[in-house]
Write a protein that holds these residues in place. Structure first.
Motif, mmCIF file in Angstrom:
data_model
loop_
_atom_site.group_PDB
_atom_site.id
_atom_site.type_symbol
_atom_site.label_atom_id
_atom_site.label_comp_id
_atom_site.label_asym_id
_atom_site.label_seq_id
_atom_site.Cartn_x
_atom_site.Cartn_y
_atom_site.Cartn_z
ATOM 1 N N LEU A 370 67.392 5.694 -2.521
ATOM 2 C CA LEU A 370 68.728 6.199 -2.251
ATOM 3 C C LEU A 370 69.538 5.236 -1.395
ATOM 4 C CD1 LEU A 370 67.771 9.895 -1.449
ATOM 5 C CD2 LEU A 370 68.697 8.999 -3.606
ATOM 6 N N ALA A 371 68.871 4.530 -0.507
ATOM 7 C CA ALA A 371 69.591 3.612 0.381
ATOM 8 C C ALA A 371 68.641 2.624 1.026
ATOM 9 C CB ALA A 371 70.350 4.382 1.455
ATOM 10 N N ARG A 372 69.187 1.444 1.341
ATOM 11 C CA ARG A 372 68.561 0.476 2.235
ATOM 12 C C ARG A 372 69.551 0.219 3.347
ATOM 13 N NH1 ARG A 372 64.593 -3.926 0.209
ATOM 14 N NH2 ARG A 372 63.583 -2.873 -1.539
ATOM 15 N N ILE A 373 69.090 0.282 4.555
ATOM 16 C CA ILE A 373 69.985 0.161 5.694
ATOM 17 C C ILE A 373 69.460 -0.938 6.614
ATOM 18 C CG2 ILE A 373 71.041 1.372 7.644
ATOM 19 C CD1 ILE A 373 70.405 3.997 6.110
ATOM 20 N N ASP A 374 70.281 -1.913 6.904
ATOM 21 C CA ASP A 374 69.885 -2.976 7.814
ATOM 22 C C ASP A 374 69.814 -2.451 9.245
ATOM 23 O OD1 ASP A 374 71.725 -5.611 6.111
ATOM 24 O OD2 ASP A 374 69.685 -4.873 5.828
ATOM 25 N N VAL A 375 68.709 -2.771 9.910
ATOM 26 C CA VAL A 375 68.541 -2.357 11.301
ATOM 27 C C VAL A 375 68.113 -3.583 12.114
ATOM 28 C CG1 VAL A 375 68.078 0.060 10.756
ATOM 29 C CG2 VAL A 375 66.178 -1.587 10.785
ATOM 30 N N GLY A 376 67.483 -3.359 13.249
ATOM 31 C CA GLY A 376 67.038 -4.470 14.074
ATOM 32 C C GLY A 376 65.758 -5.095 13.552
ATOM 33 N N SER A 377 65.211 -6.005 14.308
ATOM 34 C CA SER A 377 64.026 -6.740 13.900
ATOM 35 C C SER A 377 62.747 -5.953 14.206
ATOM 36 C CB SER A 377 63.986 -8.085 14.630
ATOM 37 O OG SER A 377 62.845 -8.821 14.272
ATOM 38 N N GLY A 378 61.838 -5.911 13.231
ATOM 39 C CA GLY A 378 60.550 -5.251 13.408
ATOM 40 C C GLY A 378 60.602 -3.740 13.483
ATOM 41 N N PRO A 379 61.368 -3.073 12.624
ATOM 42 C CA PRO A 379 61.423 -1.608 12.675
ATOM 43 C C PRO A 379 60.046 -1.006 12.400
ATOM 44 C CG PRO A 379 62.375 -2.393 10.616
ATOM 45 C CD PRO A 379 62.138 -3.609 11.476
ATOM 46 N N HIS A 380 59.671 -0.032 13.174
ATOM 47 C CA HIS A 380 58.307 0.498 13.058
ATOM 48 C C HIS A 380 58.309 2.028 12.917
ATOM 49 C CE1 HIS A 380 53.913 0.441 14.765
ATOM 50 N NE2 HIS A 380 53.949 0.667 13.469
ATOM 51 N N GLY A 381 57.802 2.753 13.935
ATOM 52 C CA GLY A 381 57.555 4.196 13.792
ATOM 53 C C GLY A 381 58.793 5.053 13.911
ATOM 54 N N LEU A 382 59.591 5.079 12.838
ATOM 55 C CA LEU A 382 60.841 5.852 12.885
ATOM 56 C C LEU A 382 60.564 7.353 12.824
ATOM 57 C CD1 LEU A 382 61.999 7.256 10.036
ATOM 58 C CD2 LEU A 382 62.407 4.893 9.430
ATOM 59 N N ALA A 383 61.424 8.122 13.463
ATOM 60 C CA ALA A 383 61.322 9.582 13.462
ATOM 61 C C ALA A 383 62.552 10.199 12.830
ATOM 62 C CB ALA A 383 61.150 10.107 14.889
ATOM 63 N N VAL A 384 62.326 11.129 11.906
ATOM 64 C CA VAL A 384 63.390 11.948 11.338
ATOM 65 C C VAL A 384 63.430 13.213 12.183
ATOM 66 C CG1 VAL A 384 64.191 13.166 9.284
ATOM 67 C CG2 VAL A 384 62.871 11.050 9.032
ATOM 68 N N TYR A 385 64.584 13.537 12.718
ATOM 69 C CA TYR A 385 64.638 14.675 13.640
ATOM 70 C C TYR A 385 65.984 15.381 13.579
ATOM 71 C CZ TYR A 385 62.676 17.286 17.529
ATOM 72 O OH TYR A 385 62.131 18.275 18.306
ATOM 73 N N PRO A 386 65.964 16.730 13.647
ATOM 74 C CA PRO A 386 64.793 17.581 13.759
ATOM 75 C C PRO A 386 64.095 17.813 12.425
ATOM 76 C CG PRO A 386 66.755 18.947 13.719
ATOM 77 C CD PRO A 386 67.232 17.514 13.732
ATOM 78 N N GLN A 387 62.873 18.327 12.514
ATOM 79 C CA GLN A 387 62.090 18.734 11.358
ATOM 80 C C GLN A 387 61.587 20.158 11.569
ATOM 81 O OE1 GLN A 387 59.146 16.075 9.587
ATOM 82 N NE2 GLN A 387 59.953 14.350 10.757
ATOM 83 N N PRO A 388 61.183 20.854 10.483
ATOM 84 C CA PRO A 388 60.625 22.207 10.629
ATOM 85 C C PRO A 388 59.302 22.176 11.391
ATOM 86 C CG PRO A 388 61.320 21.802 8.365
ATOM 87 C CD PRO A 388 61.351 20.477 9.070
ATOM 88 N N GLY A 389 58.966 23.302 11.974
ATOM 89 C CA GLY A 389 57.711 23.431 12.698
ATOM 90 C C GLY A 389 57.897 24.113 14.033
ATOM 91 N N ARG A 390 56.797 24.656 14.578
ATOM 92 C CA ARG A 390 56.847 25.381 15.854
ATOM 93 C C ARG A 390 56.630 24.464 17.046
ATOM 94 N NH1 ARG A 390 52.079 29.316 15.083
ATOM 95 N NH2 ARG A 390 51.246 27.389 14.152
ATOM 96 N N TYR A 391 55.784 23.412 16.834
ATOM 97 C CA TYR A 391 55.483 22.474 17.916
ATOM 98 C C TYR A 391 55.055 21.146 17.320
ATOM 99 C CZ TYR A 391 50.614 23.886 17.017
ATOM 100 O OH TYR A 391 49.400 24.159 16.431
ATOM 101 N N SER A 392 55.099 20.119 18.136
ATOM 102 C CA SER A 392 54.783 18.766 17.681
ATOM 103 C C SER A 392 53.463 18.294 18.266
ATOM 104 C CB SER A 392 55.895 17.799 18.106
ATOM 105 O OG SER A 392 55.479 16.451 17.991
ATOM 106 N N LEU A 393 52.663 17.633 17.414
ATOM 107 C CA LEU A 393 51.435 16.994 17.875
ATOM 108 C C LEU A 393 51.649 15.507 18.141
ATOM 109 C CD1 LEU A 393 48.783 18.693 15.558
ATOM 110 C CD2 LEU A 393 49.283 19.189 17.964
ATOM 111 N N GLY A 394 52.889 15.047 17.954
ATOM 112 C CA GLY A 394 53.205 13.677 18.305
ATOM 113 C C GLY A 394 53.375 12.742 17.136
#
Length: 400
Positions: A370-394
């Motif tokens: 759907l898309a490619r988006i230029d970001v900074g150098s070495g993008p790693h553990g991205l988070a989509v937020y918020p997401q469904p769920g009662r609590y996070s395990l990390g």
């Protein structure tokens, strides 16, 4: 068609490649440095089978009750947001490990809306157990930077040594820092991050983990020595350790099956998933997926898992019931898909392009980019937020 946008404040180039109705498309795979769903998917509102006589789960004391003994991800249905996060703006937070920044993307427009300066070598953006805070793991800066997901503002960093990755125990009592180079698992207060207990380990490169259905233990991958650990949550002790049966193994992401019967461990050198019985901790079997297998993300109906293969620019779609890969999506222009998450509605898989300074958005119904988006150098553990769920395990978002 390629659309180019420039954010006026940050002059960040965004390349959104909008593709409609493609049957073949792309995806990605993920892994870390040493230095560091065949047809359209089933309707996401369809849940995994309801409990059929399976005994109630006696969980870790203090842990929220398991909703469905047959599906640990029962709370993660499309758009089923907790009251805590329902008013948070939808964003994609991308830690750029070589730029020392976090790029913030509006997933509705694929545009960059902010760039946050954080500490040295941010590796992952991690939702807190109570869902109220996003923690940026500044590995070489030896700090955690809190982000308020309601406002998008970064707070004062907290000193934490070697925070390569971050998890939270199912009862919310502790944060667990994966101190990779320190060779430690550090249990900390989940709010203040004050050290509670340090658990030295004899393996090298502790980095990813997931918890059992009852929350009483968790499995940890050791990237650099090709080993797995089994850790007692309540005792905060390593109770078992084993070497993977593959020369040069480099285990990465860890994910529990919906029924809680097995763990899947991505291996970027064995190019597949290790299938492990966590209870017995017996020798696991290898299931090939693709070169550089790294990130594991469960679909919103708990039927499939998206596996990023960073070394070949693909995503494998693994069917839990069939126990096999049923499809493979390929990024049209190649790439290095790494870590990420699934949108709240379950329709888009977001992955960082680790070696290409970009982010990929993939349609989970067709595999189309759907898309490619230029970001900074070495993008790693991205988070989509918020997401469904009662609590996070990390990690980048393991919700229950």
């Amino acid at each position: 068609m390629t659309l180019t946008h420039r954010h006026p404040a940050h002059r960040t180039l965004v390349r959104g490649t909008l593709i409609a109705g493609l049957a073949l498309a792309a995806l990605a795979a993920c892994g870390t440095d040493r230095d560091e769903r065949a047809a359209e998917p089933r309707r996401t509102k369809a849940a995994a089978p309801a409990a059929t006589g399976k005994k109630p789960v006696e969980g870790l004391p203090g842990m929220p009750p398991v909703l469905d003994p047959e599906d640990v991800y029962a709370a993660d249905r499309p758009n089923r947001l907790s009251p805590v996060v329902k008013d948070f703006p939808s964003r994609v937070y991308v830690p750029n490990s070589e730029s020392d920044t976090v790029t913030v993307i509006d997933p509705a427009t694929y545009e960059i809306v902010d760039t946050l300066r954080v500490g040295r070598q941010p590796q992952h953006v991690v939702p807190s157990w109570d869902l109220k805070t996003l923690w940026v793991n500044n590995n070489r800066g030896h700090t955690l930077t809190p982000i308020d997901p309601r406002t998008g503002e970064a707070g004062e960093p907290v000193e934490v040594h070697d925070p390569y990755n971050l998890y939270f125990t199912p009862h919310g009592k502790y944060a667990v820092v994966m101190a990779s180079l320190d060779r430690e698992l550090v249990f900390r207060d989940p709010h203040t991050m004050k050290r509670v207990k340090t658990v030295p380990v004899s393996c090298y490169g502790v980095n990813h983990a997931d918890f059992s259905l009852d929350g009483r233990y968790f499995i940890v991958s050791c990237e650099f020595s090709g080993e797995l650990l089994k850790v007692d949550t309540e005792k905060m002790e390593v109770v078992a350790q084993r070497k993977l049966p593959f020369d040069g193994a480099m285990p990465q992401d860890v994910k529990l099956s919906p029924d809680g019967e097995r763990f899947y461990i991505a291996d970027m050198m064995a190019h597949g998933l290790w299938v492990l019985d966590g209870d017995t901790f017996a020798e696991p079997a290898l299931l090939p997926t693709g070169k550089g297998c790294h990130g594991l993300y469960v679909s919103r109906d708990s039927r499939e898992m998206y596996v990023s293969n960073r070394g070949e620019g693909t995503v494998s779609v693994f069917d839990f019931a069939r126990g096999e890969v049923t499809r493979k999506w390929r990024l049209p222009d190649g790439g290095s898909p790494d870590m990420g998450g699934v949108s709240a509605d379950g329709r888009v898989l977001w992955l960082s392009g680790r070696y290409d300074a970009e982010v990929y958005a993939i349609d989970t119904r067709t595999g189309a980019q759907l898309a490619r988006i230029d970001v900074g150098s070495g993008p790693h553990g991205l988070a989509v937020y918020p997401q469904p769920g009662r609590y996070s395990l990390g990690h980048t978002g393991i919700f229950r």
